[in-house]
Design a protein around this motif. Structure first.
Motif, PDB file in Angstrom:
ATOM      1  N   TRP A   1     -16.045   9.223   0.650  1.00  0.00           N
ATOM      2  CA  TRP A   1     -14.600   9.213   0.482  1.00  0.00           C
ATOM      3  C   TRP A   1     -14.139   7.949  -0.233  1.00  0.00           C
ATOM      4  CZ3 TRP A   1     -11.615  13.296   1.236  1.00  0.00           C
ATOM      5  CH2 TRP A   1     -12.104  14.323   2.042  1.00  0.00           C
ATOM      6  N   SER A   2     -13.149   8.128  -1.080  1.00  0.00           N
ATOM      7  CA  SER A   2     -12.495   6.998  -1.740  1.00  0.00           C
ATOM      8  C   SER A   2     -10.993   7.160  -1.597  1.00  0.00           C
ATOM      9  CB  SER A   2     -12.879   6.929  -3.225  1.00  0.00           C
ATOM     10  OG  SER A   2     -12.395   8.068  -3.921  1.00  0.00           O
ATOM     11  N   VAL A   3     -10.262   6.071  -1.813  1.00  0.00           N
ATOM     12  CA  VAL A   3      -8.793   6.092  -1.779  1.00  0.00           C
ATOM     13  C   VAL A   3      -8.293   5.747  -3.168  1.00  0.00           C
ATOM     14  CG1 VAL A   3      -6.695   5.109  -0.795  1.00  0.00           C
ATOM     15  CG2 VAL A   3      -8.707   5.479   0.658  1.00  0.00           C
TER      16      VAL A   3
ATOM     17  N   ASP B   1       0.791   2.261   0.926  1.00  0.00           N
ATOM     18  CA  ASP B   1       2.245   2.297   1.164  1.00  0.00           C
ATOM     19  C   ASP B   1       2.753   3.622   0.613  1.00  0.00           C
ATOM     20  OD1 ASP B   1       4.999   2.002   1.254  1.00  0.00           O
ATOM     21  OD2 ASP B   1       4.926  -0.141   0.790  1.00  0.00           O
ATOM     22  N   SER B   2       3.062   4.575   1.494  1.00  0.00           N
ATOM     23  CA  SER B   2       3.480   5.913   1.072  1.00  0.00           C
ATOM     24  C   SER B   2       4.828   5.918   0.353  1.00  0.00           C
ATOM     25  CB  SER B   2       3.534   6.853   2.279  1.00  0.00           C
ATOM     26  OG  SER B   2       4.461   6.370   3.243  1.00  0.00           O
ATOM     27  N   GLY B   3       5.542   4.832   0.437  1.00  0.00           N
ATOM     28  CA  GLY B   3       6.827   4.746  -0.252  1.00  0.00           C
ATOM     29  C   GLY B   3       6.711   4.216  -1.668  1.00  0.00           C
ATOM     30  N   ARG B   4       5.474   3.970  -2.119  1.00  0.00           N
ATOM     31  CA  ARG B   4       5.270   3.403  -3.458  1.00  0.00           C
ATOM     32  C   ARG B   4       4.226   4.215  -4.212  1.00  0.00           C
ATOM     33  NH1 ARG B   4       7.143  -2.109  -3.338  1.00  0.00           N
ATOM     34  NH2 ARG B   4       7.416  -2.880  -1.192  1.00  0.00           N
TER      35      ARG B   4
ATOM     36  N   ASP C   1      -3.922   8.886  -2.698  1.00  0.00           N
ATOM     37  CA  ASP C   1      -4.636  10.096  -2.333  1.00  0.00           C
ATOM     38  C   ASP C   1      -6.032   9.793  -1.805  1.00  0.00           C
ATOM     39  OD1 ASP C   1      -2.513  11.637  -3.244  1.00  0.00           O
ATOM     40  OD2 ASP C   1      -3.296  11.675  -5.294  1.00  0.00           O
ATOM     41  N   LEU C   2      -6.530  10.686  -0.937  1.00  0.00           N
ATOM     42  CA  LEU C   2      -7.913  10.639  -0.484  1.00  0.00           C
ATOM     43  C   LEU C   2      -8.734  11.543  -1.382  1.00  0.00           C
ATOM     44  CD1 LEU C   2      -7.287  11.058   3.360  1.00  0.00           C
ATOM     45  CD2 LEU C   2      -7.244   8.969   1.991  1.00  0.00           C
ATOM     46  N   GLU C   3      -9.901  11.068  -1.855  1.00  0.00           N
ATOM     47  CA  GLU C   3     -10.683  11.849  -2.790  1.00  0.00           C
ATOM     48  C   GLU C   3     -12.155  11.846  -2.408  1.00  0.00           C
ATOM     49  OE1 GLU C   3     -10.098  10.989  -6.879  1.00  0.00           O
ATOM     50  OE2 GLU C   3      -7.901  10.848  -6.715  1.00  0.00           O
ATOM     51  N   ILE C   4     -12.789  12.995  -2.589  1.00  0.00           N
ATOM     52  CA  ILE C   4     -14.239  13.101  -2.437  1.00  0.00           C
ATOM     53  C   ILE C   4     -14.884  12.659  -3.745  1.00  0.00           C
ATOM     54  CG2 ILE C   4     -16.146  14.717  -2.118  1.00  0.00           C
ATOM     55  CD1 ILE C   4     -14.326  16.385  -0.364  1.00  0.00           C
TER      56      ILE C   4
END
Length: 440
Positions: free
Chosen positions: A416-418, A381-384, A424-427
């Motif tokens: 990839w992880s979240v 949820d990009s709003g949180r 955020d997307l992370e390696i």
């Protein structure tokens, strides 16, 4: 005998050595004194060193005459052409003998500077470091000849300046009086120089020697540069900002922006498809649907154009955009996304796993599997934030990274992880231990 003196003015150490041949070491001023029998009663030496900005430091040392002595001054910020004035006076029991022997306009040589100062008992007038003094001048034996106004090479005595010039400063200089300088201003000084006492300077070694809208370069005060004009340092710009080689409105430009593109000194977007000159846009791999490493439109980072094979990405319920997130929680322990049609575990794993263990963990549950990067990102949820997910639907989600099944292209040890702290997307190294939320 060797005497060490801390030289705070020049951040250095000075040493006086008697009866030795002292070398001229790099970044030093070596002063060699010589004296004859007429100073045999002297037992000390007072040396005053004055820099071209007027700052002065005094030293005392032992002296034995006849003979020679060396005094060395280390100059950490050694700049060829910088100028000094030296005044040496013999003493006996702390009482000065005669007048000072002076060298003026001593300019630093490329590597080190060596000067000679013969000491005599009779009164002496300051002399140029390279010229024998001529005391038979029109001003009389007790004054100095006229000199270029404001120049360090023309120290003066009271009355030693031409008509209309004043003798001021440390060391004292002959220079033109300015009505403004008497009030602390400097607007009437020629060449845009600042005041030195009640007279105008005629050279500069720093911006403080110039009027406010000017900077010092090669001993001259130059107007500060306008926006978009090429610069080397920020002090040269009227805006106070030298960015990307030009005077800029801003102190820095963001990713895919530069200040030297349009000529107006404003940060402007780099053309789409070009490498990011600031290297802030990092290639995140095609599978991530993230940054390509190149510049996009309007100064942003370009992103990969992902083909989602009919997958519809939900938008935050508070965004007002189409496909707002909506969930069905009627089945205990499960959440069905009405937009993507995926069903998620309501809770998360009790333990953490490597990526390989996470794949095994989910496949061990009938019908469940580890989600892809695109699937897991769909419930962000990009709003949180903290966590970046609807807490009323997905309860007890920690602010941590969660595994996906998507590998990083070209690197079998990364996946990839979240990160649900901010979405955020992370390696991530595949050996890291992360929690899991399975999907079906």
């Amino acid at each position: 005998m060797r005497l060490l003196i801390v030289l705070s003015l020049l951040s250095s150490v000075a040493a006086c050595t008697r009866g030795e041949v002292h070398p001229c070491n790099p970044k030093t001023i070596l002063v060699r004194f010589s004296c004859s029998n007429d100073l045999s009663q002297a037992d000390g030496l007072n040396l005053q060193v004055t820099r071209d900005d007027g700052a002065t430091m005094a030293y005392t040392s032992m002296l034995g005459c006849p003979g020679t002595s060396s005094f060395e001054i280390s100059v950490p910020k050694y700049v060829q052409g910088q100028r000094f004035l030296f005044a040496a006076t013999p003493s006996k029991g702390g009482v000065l003998l005669g007048e000072a022997t002076s060298l003026v306009d001593v300019r630093l040589e490329p590597k080190c500077t060596s000067i000679e100062m013969p000491l005599v008992l009779v009164d002496n007038l300051p002399m140029d470091a390279s010229v024998t003094p001529d005391v038979s001048n029109d001003h009389g034996a007790d004054t100095l000849p006229p000199c270029t106004p404001g120049s360090l090479g023309c120290t003066c005595l009271d009355g030693g300046c031409d008509s209309g010039l004043v003798c001021e400063g440390a060391p004292p200089l002959c220079g033109p009086r300015s009505d403004d300088c008497g009030t602390g201003a400097s607007s009437s000084c020629a060449g845009n120089y600042a005041c030195l006492g009640s007279m105008c300077r005629t050279e500069c070694t720093g911006d403080e020697h110039c009027q406010p809208a000017f900077f010092c370069k090669h001993l001259k005060c130059l107007p500060k540069l306008a926006l978009g004009v090429e610069c080397q340092t920020s002090n040269q710009c009227g805006s106070g900002n030298c960015v990307d080689g030009v005077c800029c409105v801003s102190s820095s430009c963001g990713s895919c922006q530069q200040c030297n593109l349009t000529g107006d000194g404003a940060c402007s977007a780099v053309a789409a498809g070009q490498p990011d000159p600031k290297k802030m846009c990092v290639d995140q791999g095609a599978a991530s649907c993230g940054q390509t490493g190149l510049c996009g439109e309007n100064g942003g980072c370009q992103v990969y154009a992902c083909t989602c094979d009919g997958f519809v990405m939900p938008n935050s319920a508070s965004s007002g955009l189409p496909n707002a997130a909506s969930y069905d929680v009627s089945v205990a322990g499960a959440v069905t996304d009405r937009i993507t049609k995926l069903t998620w575990e309501k809770g998360t794993s009790a333990s953490t796993y490597t990526q390989a263990e996470a794949i095994t963990y989910c496949s061990g549950k009938a019908g469940w599997r580890l989600p892809t990067l695109l699937e897991l990102y769909s419930i962000v949820d990009s709003g949180r934030s903290l966590p970046a997910i609807d807490p009323g639907v997905f309860s007890s989600t920690p602010n941590l990274r969660f595994w996906t099944s998507t590998p990083v292209a070209g690197n079998s040890t990364k996946a990839w992880s979240v990160n649900f702290a901010a979405g955020d997307l992370e390696i991530t190294s595949t050996s890291d231990k992360l929690p899991v939320r399975c999907v079906r």
